[in-house]
Design a protein around this motif. Structure first.
Motif, PDB file in Angstrom:
ATOM      1  N   ASP A 324      -5.632   9.221  -0.306  1.00  0.00           N
ATOM      2  CA  ASP A 324      -5.526   8.592  -1.620  1.00  0.00           C
ATOM      3  C   ASP A 324      -4.415   7.545  -1.670  1.00  0.00           C
ATOM      4  OD1 ASP A 324      -3.635  10.606  -1.330  1.00  0.00           O
ATOM      5  OD2 ASP A 324      -3.623  11.142  -3.442  1.00  0.00           O
ATOM      6  N   HIS A 325      -3.657   7.394  -0.578  1.00  0.00           N
ATOM      7  CA  HIS A 325      -2.623   6.366  -0.491  1.00  0.00           C
ATOM      8  C   HIS A 325      -2.924   5.318   0.571  1.00  0.00           C
ATOM      9  CE1 HIS A 325       0.569   8.334  -3.061  1.00  0.00           C
ATOM     10  NE2 HIS A 325      -0.344   9.290  -2.951  1.00  0.00           N
ATOM     11  N   VAL A 326      -3.774   5.636   1.552  1.00  0.00           N
ATOM     12  CA  VAL A 326      -4.040   4.686   2.645  1.00  0.00           C
ATOM     13  C   VAL A 326      -5.521   4.381   2.832  1.00  0.00           C
ATOM     14  CG1 VAL A 326      -1.969   5.418   3.873  1.00  0.00           C
ATOM     15  CG2 VAL A 326      -4.167   6.481   4.439  1.00  0.00           C
ATOM     16  N   GLY A 327      -6.404   5.040   2.073  1.00  0.00           N
ATOM     17  CA  GLY A 327      -7.836   4.785   2.249  1.00  0.00           C
ATOM     18  C   GLY A 327      -8.228   3.349   1.969  1.00  0.00           C
ATOM     19  N   GLY A 328      -7.462   2.665   1.118  1.00  0.00           N
ATOM     20  CA  GLY A 328      -7.789   1.279   0.772  1.00  0.00           C
ATOM     21  C   GLY A 328      -6.977   0.245   1.502  1.00  0.00           C
ATOM     22  N   VAL A 329      -6.319   0.637   2.606  1.00  0.00           N
ATOM     23  CA  VAL A 329      -5.388  -0.287   3.257  1.00  0.00           C
ATOM     24  C   VAL A 329      -6.090  -1.548   3.762  1.00  0.00           C
ATOM     25  CG1 VAL A 329      -5.555   0.782   5.547  1.00  0.00           C
ATOM     26  CG2 VAL A 329      -3.444  -0.369   4.865  1.00  0.00           C
ATOM     27  N   ALA A 330      -7.372  -1.436   4.121  1.00  0.00           N
ATOM     28  CA  ALA A 330      -8.100  -2.639   4.563  1.00  0.00           C
ATOM     29  C   ALA A 330      -8.248  -3.643   3.427  1.00  0.00           C
ATOM     30  CB  ALA A 330      -9.475  -2.248   5.106  1.00  0.00           C
ATOM     31  N   MET A 340       4.642  -7.315   7.287  1.00  0.00           N
ATOM     32  CA  MET A 340       5.406  -6.170   7.788  1.00  0.00           C
ATOM     33  C   MET A 340       4.874  -4.904   7.132  1.00  0.00           C
ATOM     34  SD  MET A 340       9.554  -5.798   7.574  1.00  0.00           S
ATOM     35  CE  MET A 340      10.424  -4.303   7.968  1.00  0.00           C
ATOM     36  N   VAL A 341       4.896  -3.803   7.875  1.00  0.00           N
ATOM     37  CA  VAL A 341       4.433  -2.503   7.379  1.00  0.00           C
ATOM     38  C   VAL A 341       5.542  -1.484   7.591  1.00  0.00           C
ATOM     39  CG1 VAL A 341       2.723  -0.661   7.598  1.00  0.00           C
ATOM     40  CG2 VAL A 341       2.022  -3.048   7.867  1.00  0.00           C
ATOM     41  N   VAL A 342       5.821  -0.721   6.536  1.00  0.00           N
ATOM     42  CA  VAL A 342       6.815   0.351   6.605  1.00  0.00           C
ATOM     43  C   VAL A 342       6.096   1.664   6.355  1.00  0.00           C
ATOM     44  CG1 VAL A 342       8.770   1.395   5.404  1.00  0.00           C
ATOM     45  CG2 VAL A 342       8.826  -1.018   5.998  1.00  0.00           C
ATOM     46  N   ALA A 343       6.307   2.651   7.205  1.00  0.00           N
ATOM     47  CA  ALA A 343       5.611   3.929   7.094  1.00  0.00           C
ATOM     48  C   ALA A 343       6.567   5.052   7.477  1.00  0.00           C
ATOM     49  CB  ALA A 343       4.380   3.950   8.002  1.00  0.00           C
ATOM     50  N   PRO A 344       6.277   6.288   7.040  1.00  0.00           N
ATOM     51  CA  PRO A 344       7.182   7.403   7.317  1.00  0.00           C
ATOM     52  C   PRO A 344       7.091   7.880   8.756  1.00  0.00           C
ATOM     53  CG  PRO A 344       5.262   8.186   6.146  1.00  0.00           C
ATOM     54  CD  PRO A 344       5.141   6.697   6.200  1.00  0.00           C
ATOM     55  N   ALA A 345       8.065   8.680   9.148  1.00  0.00           N
ATOM     56  CA  ALA A 345       8.103   9.188  10.527  1.00  0.00           C
ATOM     57  C   ALA A 345       7.024  10.229  10.773  1.00  0.00           C
ATOM     58  CB  ALA A 345       9.482   9.769  10.823  1.00  0.00           C
ATOM     59  N   LEU A 346       6.703  11.041   9.766  1.00  0.00           N
ATOM     60  CA  LEU A 346       5.705  12.093   9.932  1.00  0.00           C
ATOM     61  C   LEU A 346       4.311  11.477   9.925  1.00  0.00           C
ATOM     62  CD1 LEU A 346       5.200  15.158  10.209  1.00  0.00           C
ATOM     63  CD2 LEU A 346       4.936  15.215   7.714  1.00  0.00           C
ATOM     64  N   GLU A 348       1.236  12.339   9.831  1.00  0.00           N
ATOM     65  CA  GLU A 348       0.183  13.285   9.469  1.00  0.00           C
ATOM     66  C   GLU A 348      -0.345  12.915   8.084  1.00  0.00           C
ATOM     67  OE1 GLU A 348       1.695  17.250   9.590  1.00  0.00           O
ATOM     68  OE2 GLU A 348       2.399  17.102  11.656  1.00  0.00           O
ATOM     69  N   PRO A 349      -1.666  13.038   7.891  1.00  0.00           N
ATOM     70  CA  PRO A 349      -2.699  13.330   8.887  1.00  0.00           C
ATOM     71  C   PRO A 349      -2.936  12.152   9.831  1.00  0.00           C
ATOM     72  CG  PRO A 349      -3.684  12.948   6.743  1.00  0.00           C
ATOM     73  CD  PRO A 349      -2.210  12.941   6.515  1.00  0.00           C
ATOM     74  N   ALA A 350      -3.406  12.467  11.036  1.00  0.00           N
ATOM     75  CA  ALA A 350      -3.542  11.451  12.082  1.00  0.00           C
ATOM     76  C   ALA A 350      -4.537  10.366  11.699  1.00  0.00           C
ATOM     77  CB  ALA A 350      -3.959  12.114  13.395  1.00  0.00           C
ATOM     78  N   ALA A 351      -5.602  10.743  10.993  1.00  0.00           N
ATOM     79  CA  ALA A 351      -6.617   9.745  10.606  1.00  0.00           C
ATOM     80  C   ALA A 351      -6.015   8.682   9.703  1.00  0.00           C
ATOM     81  CB  ALA A 351      -7.792  10.433   9.918  1.00  0.00           C
ATOM     82  N   GLY A 352      -5.141   9.093   8.792  1.00  0.00           N
ATOM     83  CA  GLY A 352      -4.493   8.121   7.922  1.00  0.00           C
ATOM     84  C   GLY A 352      -3.602   7.181   8.690  1.00  0.00           C
ATOM     85  N   ARG A 353      -2.869   7.710   9.656  1.00  0.00           N
ATOM     86  CA  ARG A 353      -2.006   6.876  10.479  1.00  0.00           C
ATOM     87  C   ARG A 353      -2.826   5.866  11.280  1.00  0.00           C
ATOM     88  NH1 ARG A 353       3.014   4.718  11.078  1.00  0.00           N
ATOM     89  NH2 ARG A 353       3.052   3.761  13.120  1.00  0.00           N
ATOM     90  N   THR A 357      -2.563   1.735  11.206  1.00  0.00           N
ATOM     91  CA  THR A 357      -2.308   0.976  12.440  1.00  0.00           C
ATOM     92  C   THR A 357      -3.386  -0.067  12.663  1.00  0.00           C
ATOM     93  OG1 THR A 357      -1.202   2.891  13.416  1.00  0.00           O
ATOM     94  CG2 THR A 357      -1.952   1.168  14.923  1.00  0.00           C
ATOM     95  N   LEU A 358      -4.645   0.311  12.422  1.00  0.00           N
ATOM     96  CA  LEU A 358      -5.753  -0.626  12.603  1.00  0.00           C
ATOM     97  C   LEU A 358      -5.659  -1.782  11.623  1.00  0.00           C
ATOM     98  CD1 LEU A 358      -8.450  -1.188  14.070  1.00  0.00           C
ATOM     99  CD2 LEU A 358      -9.588   0.128  12.284  1.00  0.00           C
ATOM    100  N   ALA A 359      -5.376  -1.476  10.354  1.00  0.00           N
ATOM    101  CA  ALA A 359      -5.317  -2.529   9.338  1.00  0.00           C
ATOM    102  C   ALA A 359      -4.086  -3.411   9.506  1.00  0.00           C
ATOM    103  CB  ALA A 359      -5.325  -1.914   7.942  1.00  0.00           C
ATOM    104  N   ALA A 360      -3.004  -2.861  10.054  1.00  0.00           N
ATOM    105  CA  ALA A 360      -1.765  -3.634  10.196  1.00  0.00           C
ATOM    106  C   ALA A 360      -1.925  -4.776  11.187  1.00  0.00           C
ATOM    107  CB  ALA A 360      -0.631  -2.711  10.631  1.00  0.00           C
ATOM    108  N   GLY A 361      -2.755  -4.584  12.212  1.00  0.00           N
ATOM    109  CA  GLY A 361      -2.975  -5.647  13.183  1.00  0.00           C
ATOM    110  C   GLY A 361      -1.678  -6.061  13.849  1.00  0.00           C
ATOM    111  N   ALA A 362      -1.361  -7.355  13.734  1.00  0.00           N
ATOM    112  CA  ALA A 362      -0.176  -7.896  14.395  1.00  0.00           C
ATOM    113  C   ALA A 362       1.086  -7.758  13.551  1.00  0.00           C
ATOM    114  CB  ALA A 362      -0.402  -9.360  14.733  1.00  0.00           C
TER     115      ALA A 362
END
Length: 522
Positions: A324-330, A340-346, A348-353, A357-362
């Motif tokens: 509910d926080h990353v499903g719309g990242v595309a 630039m992208v800032v994300a937490p150290a944890l 989890e869940p791996a699918a969200g991470r 990563t895919l949407a962040a690209g370069a």
């Protein structure tokens, strides 16, 4: 595509090249153009139609454009079925269909009524394309444009020179860089005019009318459009429609012009109505913003950013990796550069991470620790938490949410993601009370009951924003939490009832503005 291939065809005929040589030259130009501008769905559709037309030209058969469009669509959807659900492909096909089916009749009708030939075509072409594309645009954006046709009329003179000069600069650049630079400079002027008209048209307060979004809104407008096309065949109905349209415009335009429009002037934060999820926007400069979370699906956050005029994302903050926080990242990166992208150290869940990563690209990716700071334009950010990794809590991803304090135009905003009682207590233990104080609070976890009362008291917000979905299955927001915030003096706004909500600064004082929900979602 037509301009480039047409220019090559004229050049081939000028040098008296035979039909087959002309077809080969045009085919090479077509392939080169696709490579140059990249094979987006609309470009591929145009290239396929052009290839079919060239094949007909080489075979000496008549060039029938409507069969070429139908064949191009059939071939492309068979090769790549995902194109059937691509909005850009649908808009390209519909616009071309409108030009082929509607524009000629409208042009001839205008000419019979005394409109000069060039003006009749200039009016008929954008009107036909807009009418054909209207349902899909309404479904995507929840709006109906009132300025699309005049905007297209204004840019008509710039399209051909921008295209031809731009392609010429690309072709010449490997062998004559100085000439290519000069040609590109010439092309920049018509391109500047295109961009200027688009930006001004998009910002006009009376430029759009609200409309139900999604499939219901698209079907509703399609049905009304079809009914209107059939009805206006009768002269009396045409007159009634014309009178009604003029009356509606004259009646609503003054109200639309007087209204402040969206976004409201002086906004410092907007909570987007993206359903059961978070997406918040902080203005950096005109057209640039910091986005905090992306909601559950791409189209909702993309629509919110379009309404705010955000063309570049200076920083995308991911509070944690729940859907509910990353499903719309595309949707955040759709047509926008994310720096630039800032994300937490944890992670989890791996699918969200993985989706981030895919949407962040370069884009540069950073994992901030408590105390990390960021500044761009009018936005300052400080990471308050998590103060340390938290394990064994009710929800570890929630309780390892990035907790930020933003400052925009002197207004302090606390953004705690989905931090629950455990992380909120840790923040109270590790953070000086003055660091938590803020005028605006994004209520954590959609206003759930998992709030630490002492944390709410430490923030003591004047405005509390609750991003939450209507009729959700979680019981969010908690009436107890809303009541506590209200009794403490906070003005509470909810995206499930108020739509997009903005906090604005007017004459040094805070105010709140709700955009309201579209008719289909009330």
């Amino acid at each position: 595509m037509a301009i480039v291939v047409g220019a090559v065809l004229l050049l081939a005929r000028w040098v008296r090249a035979g039909p087959r040589l002309a077809v080969i030259l045009c085919g090479l130009a077509l392939i080169g153009f696709v490579v140059l501008v990249r094979p987006s769905p609309s470009v591929v559709r145009a290239a396929t139609m052009g290839a079919i037309g060239l094949a007909a030209l080489a075979a000496g058969r008549p060039r029938a454009t409507l069969p070429a469009l139908a064949a191009a669509v059939a071939v492309l959807v068979l090769v790549d079925p995902e194109l059937a659900g691509d909005a850009g492909f649908a808009l390209s096909v519909l616009a071309t269909g409108g030009l082929l089916l509607l524009a000629p009749g409208w042009r001839d009708g205008l000419r019979r009524r005394g409109v000069p030939a060039g003006l009749a075509e200039a009016l008929a072409v954008p009107a036909a394309a807009q009418l054909a594309c209207g349902p899909v645009v309404a479904g995507i954006s929840g709006t109906v444009s009132l300025v699309a046709v005049p905007a297209n009329l204004l840019v008509v003179p710039a399209i051909a020179p921008a295209t031809v000069l731009g392609v010429a600069a690309a072709v010449v650049s490997p062998v004559w860089p100085a000439g290519a630079e000069f040609t590109a400079w010439l092309a920049s002027w018509p391109a500047w005019w295109l961009v200027t008209v688009a930006r001004v048209g998009a910002r006009l307060p009376a430029g759009t009318l609200p409309w139900p979004g999604g499939l219901p809104g698209a079907l509703l407008l399609a049905g009304l459009t079809l009914g209107l096309l059939l009805a206006v065949r009768r002269p009396l109905v045409r007159r009634l429609v014309a009178v009604g349209a003029v009356a509606v415009v004259l009646g609503t335009l003054p109200v639309r012009l007087v209204a402040s429009g969206w976004p409201p002037p002086g906004w410092v934060v907007v909570a987007c109505a993206v359903g059961q999820g978070d997406a918040l926007v902080l203005p950096v400069t005109a057209g640039r913003a910091v986005v905090v979370d992306a909601g559950p699906e791409p189209s909702a956050v993309d629509g919110c950013l379009r309404r705010l005029g955000v063309r570049e994302v200076s920083l995308l903050v991911v509070s944690h990796f729940h859907a509910d926080h990353v499903g719309g990242v595309a949707g955040v990166s759709r047509g926008r550069r994310v720096a630039m992208v800032v994300a937490p150290a944890l992670a989890e869940p791996a699918a969200g991470r993985e989706s981030v990563t895919l949407a962040a690209g370069a884009a540069r990716q950073v994992v901030p620790a408590a105390g990390w700071s960021y500044r761009s334009g009018g936005v300052e950010l400080v990471a308050l938490g998590p103060p340390y990794p938290m394990r064994g809590t009710r929800s570890d991803p929630n309780n390892n949410s990035l907790v930020l304090r933003a400052t925009v135009a002197g207004v302090r905003i606390v953004l705690p993601g989905d931090a629950e009682t455990e992380e909120q207590r840790a923040l109270l233990d590790r953070t000086p009370p003055q660091e938590l104080r803020a005028e605006v609070l994004k209520v954590a976890h959609h206003g759930s009951a998992y709030q630490e009362p002492a944390f709410l008291d430490a923030v003591r917000p004047m405005v509390a924003l609750v991003p939450v979905g209507a009729d959700n299955d979680y019981g969010h927001p908690s009436p107890v939490i809303l009541d506590r915030l209200t009794r403490a003096g906070a003005r509470v706004l909810r995206t499930d009832t108020d739509g997009d909500v903005a906090v604005v600064l007017r004459s040094g004082r805070l105010a709140v503005v709700g955009r309201g929900l579209p008719p289909g979602r009330r």
